[in-house]
Write a protein that holds these residues in place. Structure first.
Motif, short mmCIF file in Angstrom:
data_model
loop_
_atom_site.label_atom_id
_atom_site.label_comp_id
_atom_site.label_asym_id
_atom_site.label_seq_id
_atom_site.Cartn_x
_atom_site.Cartn_y
_atom_site.Cartn_z
N ARG A 7 -29.07 -12.71 11.70
CA ARG A 7 -28.44 -11.56 11.06
C ARG A 7 -28.02 -10.53 12.11
N LYS A 29 -16.54 -10.25 5.46
CA LYS A 29 -17.84 -10.23 6.13
C LYS A 29 -18.96 -10.12 5.09
N ARG A 30 -18.73 -9.27 4.09
CA ARG A 30 -19.74 -9.08 3.05
C ARG A 30 -20.00 -10.40 2.32
N SER A 83 -24.89 -11.75 13.85
CA SER A 83 -23.67 -11.69 13.03
C SER A 83 -23.29 -10.25 12.71
N ARG A 84 -24.24 -9.34 12.83
CA ARG A 84 -23.90 -7.94 12.57
C ARG A 84 -23.37 -7.24 13.81
N SER A 92 -13.83 -6.36 6.19
CA SER A 92 -15.19 -6.05 5.76
C SER A 92 -15.53 -6.80 4.47
N LEU A 149 -24.70 -16.35 3.63
CA LEU A 149 -25.72 -16.62 4.65
C LEU A 149 -27.12 -16.38 4.10
N SER A 150 -27.27 -15.23 3.42
CA SER A 150 -28.61 -14.89 2.93
C SER A 150 -29.05 -15.89 1.85
N GLY A 153 -21.91 -12.66 4.48
CA GLY A 153 -23.28 -12.18 4.54
C GLY A 153 -24.09 -12.65 3.35
N LYS A 154 -23.48 -12.54 2.17
CA LYS A 154 -24.13 -12.99 0.94
C LYS A 154 -24.44 -14.48 1.02
#
Lengths: 353, 336
Positions: A8, A332-333, A11-12, A329, A339-340, A336-337
């Motif tokens: 994380r 990316k969001r 990637s951030r 963005s 990935l989690s 991110g979702k």
């Protein structure tokens, strides 16, 4: 858990996406053209595709450094840099050899270079004055020199391509005898290091960011916002001048119509690919540089992959759209979702085991 | 306060009107002043030139200025459009207003000429095109076109190469060629590429390895050639669709440690003076001319029209092929 947090964090990181893009471009090369990463010493100098990319990207890297600061501080772009580099080149070459192609210098080489750079800085100061003092929108203000700059260069060269027929003049844009690294790479590195020192060792970087985030708030805490905006445009002019010197030295001539043509767009693209917001504030020089190298890597890649000339712009467009989309963005969001969810899934599996 | 503002704005308005009036009245007074009268017997030719973007263009302009002089019975009104179509359209309208006898146009772009050429046609002024063609549905909008035959230049290039290879005794060898193309879609690029490709099948032992655009500039030509040299290590011939790209290729080849002109044969197009210098230095082998001296041809057409003769639509200028062996002899006679 540890892997997850590292993942994380990576990637951030602001550099994650720019570097990923560059790696993707390079990996495609590795698959398609296995000799792509081959670097050898040929004729006493470094030789290979990678060297070509870094060498050809040098002007763009220098312009992107100036452009990054302009974008960060004023939230606008300087679209005059291509024309200004032509003006600087025209001044230097005209001072050196006069209106006709020749091999004899009329004045010391270093002085001509300095005067050319001075011309570029004056152009940048003109932009800065219009934007900082007269509060004209950056795009409109720099549009003036974007259109008029090549005209000025034409007037200086009287419409001719002037050649400098002297071996020493080629050093700046090619190789200095005995040094295996192309000179433009060295110049770009020096500009980068000096700029970075200036930004990091002094509070200048912070000030520029502050003005970019909120001009009025910066004023309230006692920063002279107008002065900083004026300075970054003057600096962008200087960067344009330096790349103008490289551009003209590469071809040991000044072609007022074609020197640095459309390079301002690539410079803005480099800043954008580097993950910088184009409306000002926080900035990353490293990102812009990776962006500039990515753009040149793309061009060289397409040559190496033998894409025909008529299809070249299409491929470029596709890749640029791809890069810009994965940096948005929203995207990316979404990632991110995703990935989690995957990592959660992985955790559950571990529990089951 | 308000009254003061009003007075200022009134003053500004009146200044503006004066300035504008001055602008419009100036050109209008010209045709009355020197259009007719003492120049009555001269043939007035208006030339809407593209600009002065290259040495070639400058030579083209000089050719017109030297041909259409008063001693030959002409008066030339020259307009430099600085690469902008709207300037050219404005110039043509001015020519119509001044009632010139002939309009010569070197169009910047191919499209968008219908309206203004229609106006010229209504005014009864013949339009002769120079250099580039235009794209109009009605070809009666122009009287004739004068220019180079780019396809033939491509043919000449292949024929010269065949002759040169024979001279070297390499006629039956396998020959690998790369091409640096011009700006894709420009008439010079389309014509020259086509000309070369049409003639290639005559030489089955020649391979066209790769083609890529160098956008007619030296720096792009150099960049593309650098890439070619890394992709192929057995290039025998470089065809550069203008001389400037050939200069770029020469630098790239030198940087790769090869000898341009010896190890790799280099052919350019246009035959500008700098190409002759490169040929004398032994870096370049041949340049196919693209003749900018259109003035005399246009004068020939005008003379025919003056006599009331019909003229053909397409006129080619004479173009030569200049190998390195003749470069030293010819360089001083090159005007551009």
């Amino acid at each position: 858990m540890k892997i997850k947090s590292i993942l994380r964090n990576i990637s951030r990181h602001s550099m994650f996406f720019p570097i990923t893009c560059l790696i993707i471009v390079l990996v495609i090369n590795l698959i398609k053209t296995p000799t792509f990463f081959h670097v050898s010493i040929n004729n006493g100098v470094l030789y290979g595709y990678i060297i070509d990319i870094l060498n050809r990207a040098s002007e763009l890297v220098i312009l992107a450094i100036g452009m990054t600061l302009v974008v960060a501080c004023s939230g606008g772009t300087d679209i005059s840099v291509g024309a200004v580099s032509a003006v600087a080149g025209a001044i230097t070459i005209y001072l050196l050899v006069g209106p006709m192609s020749s091999g004899d210098y009329r004045m010391p080489y270093v002085l001509a270079i300095l005067l050319g750079l001075l011309g570029a800085v004056l152009c940048g100061m003109f932009n800065g004055f219009l934007i900082a003092r007269l509060k004209i929108q950056p795009m409109v203000a720099t549009l003036i020199l974007y259109t008029a700059g090549r005209g000025i260069a034409q007037v200086i060269t009287q419409g001719f391509i002037i050649y400098v027929r002297k071996e020493e003049f080629k050093y700046l844009g090619n190789f200095i005898p005995g040094i295996p690294v192309p000179t433009p790479i060295i110049i770009a590195t020096i500009v980068l290091i000096l700029t970075n020192l200036l930004l990091k060792k002094t509070a200048l970087g912070l000030y520029i960011q502050t003005v970019g985030v909120n001009r009025r708030a910066a004023k309230l805490v006692g920063l002279n916002s107008s002065l900083f905006i004026f300075l970054v445009y003057a600096f962008s002019g200087l960067c344009a001048g330096i790349s103008g010197m490289i551009i003209t030295s590469r071809v040991y001539s000044i072609d007022a119509n074609n020197a640095g043509l459309n390079i301002e767009l690539d410079a803005i693209l480099a800043v954008a690919i580097g993950g910088n917001r184009l409306d000002g504030g926080k900035f990353s020089l490293a990102g812009s540089i990776v962006g500039a190298i990515t753009i040149q890597a793309l061009t060289t890649t397409l040559y190496a992959m033998k894409v025909t000339a008529d299809q070249l712009p299409v491929y470029k467009a596709i890749v640029v759209v791809f890069i810009v989309v994965i940096q948005s963005s929203e995207f990316k969001r979404y990632i991110g979702k995703l990935l989690s969810r995957i990592t959660k899934h992985g955790d559950r599996k571990q529990v089951e085991v | 306060m308000k009254g003061k503002k009003k007075i200022i704005s009134l003053l500004l308005m009146s200044i503006l009107t004066l300035v504008l009036w001055g602008c419009t009245s100036e050109p209008a007074s010209k045709p009355g002043g020197d259009g007719k009268g003492k120049d009555n017997d001269l043939i007035v030719v208006g030339y809407a030139q593209v600009g002065a973007e290259s040495d070639w263009r400058t030579a083209n302009t000089v050719s017109f200025q030297e041909t259409f002089v008063e001693e030959n019975g002409y008066k030339l009104i020259f307009d430099d459009a600085q690469q902008k179509q709207e300037n050219q359209i404005k110039a043509i309208r001015n020519f119509i207003q001044q009632d010139v006898d002939y309009i010569v146009l070197a169009p910047v772009v191919e499209t968008g000429w219908e309206t203004v050429l229609e106006e010229a046609k209504e005014a009864g002024i013949p339009v002769i095109l120079s250099d580039r063609m235009i794209d109009v549905s009605d070809d009666s909008l122009y009287t004739a076109w004068v220019g180079g035959n780019f396809v033939k230049e491509g043919h000449d290039c292949v024929d010269w190469l065949a002759g040169y290879l024979e001279e070297l005794g390499r006629a039956d060898e396998e020959i690998n060629i790369v091409t640096l193309q011009g700006t894709i879609g420009s008439s010079a690029q389309v014509g020259r590429t086509k000309g070369v490709e049409e003639k290639l099948p005559e030489h089955p032992n020649w391979n066209m390895l790769d083609k890529q655009t160098g956008e007619f500039t030296q720096s792009k030509g150099q960049e593309v050639m650098e890439s070619f040299l890394k992709s192929y290590d057995d290039i025998d011939v470089v065809i550069a669709e203008n001389d400037n790209m050939a200069f770029g290729a020469i630098d790239a080849i030198k940087a790769a440690g090869k000898d341009p002109g010896e190890d790799i044969i280099i052919i350019g197009f246009d035959a500008v003076k700098a190409a002759f210098e490169a040929m004398i230095a032994g870096d370049m082998n041949c340049s196919v001319e693209c003749n900018p001296l259109h003035g005399p041809r246009v004068a020939e057409i005008i003379q025919k029209l003056e006599k009331g003769e019909e003229v053909e639509k397409t006129w080619y200028v004479d173009e030569g092929v200049f190998p390195a062996s003749e470069a030293a002899k010819l360089i001083d006679s090159r005007p551009y």
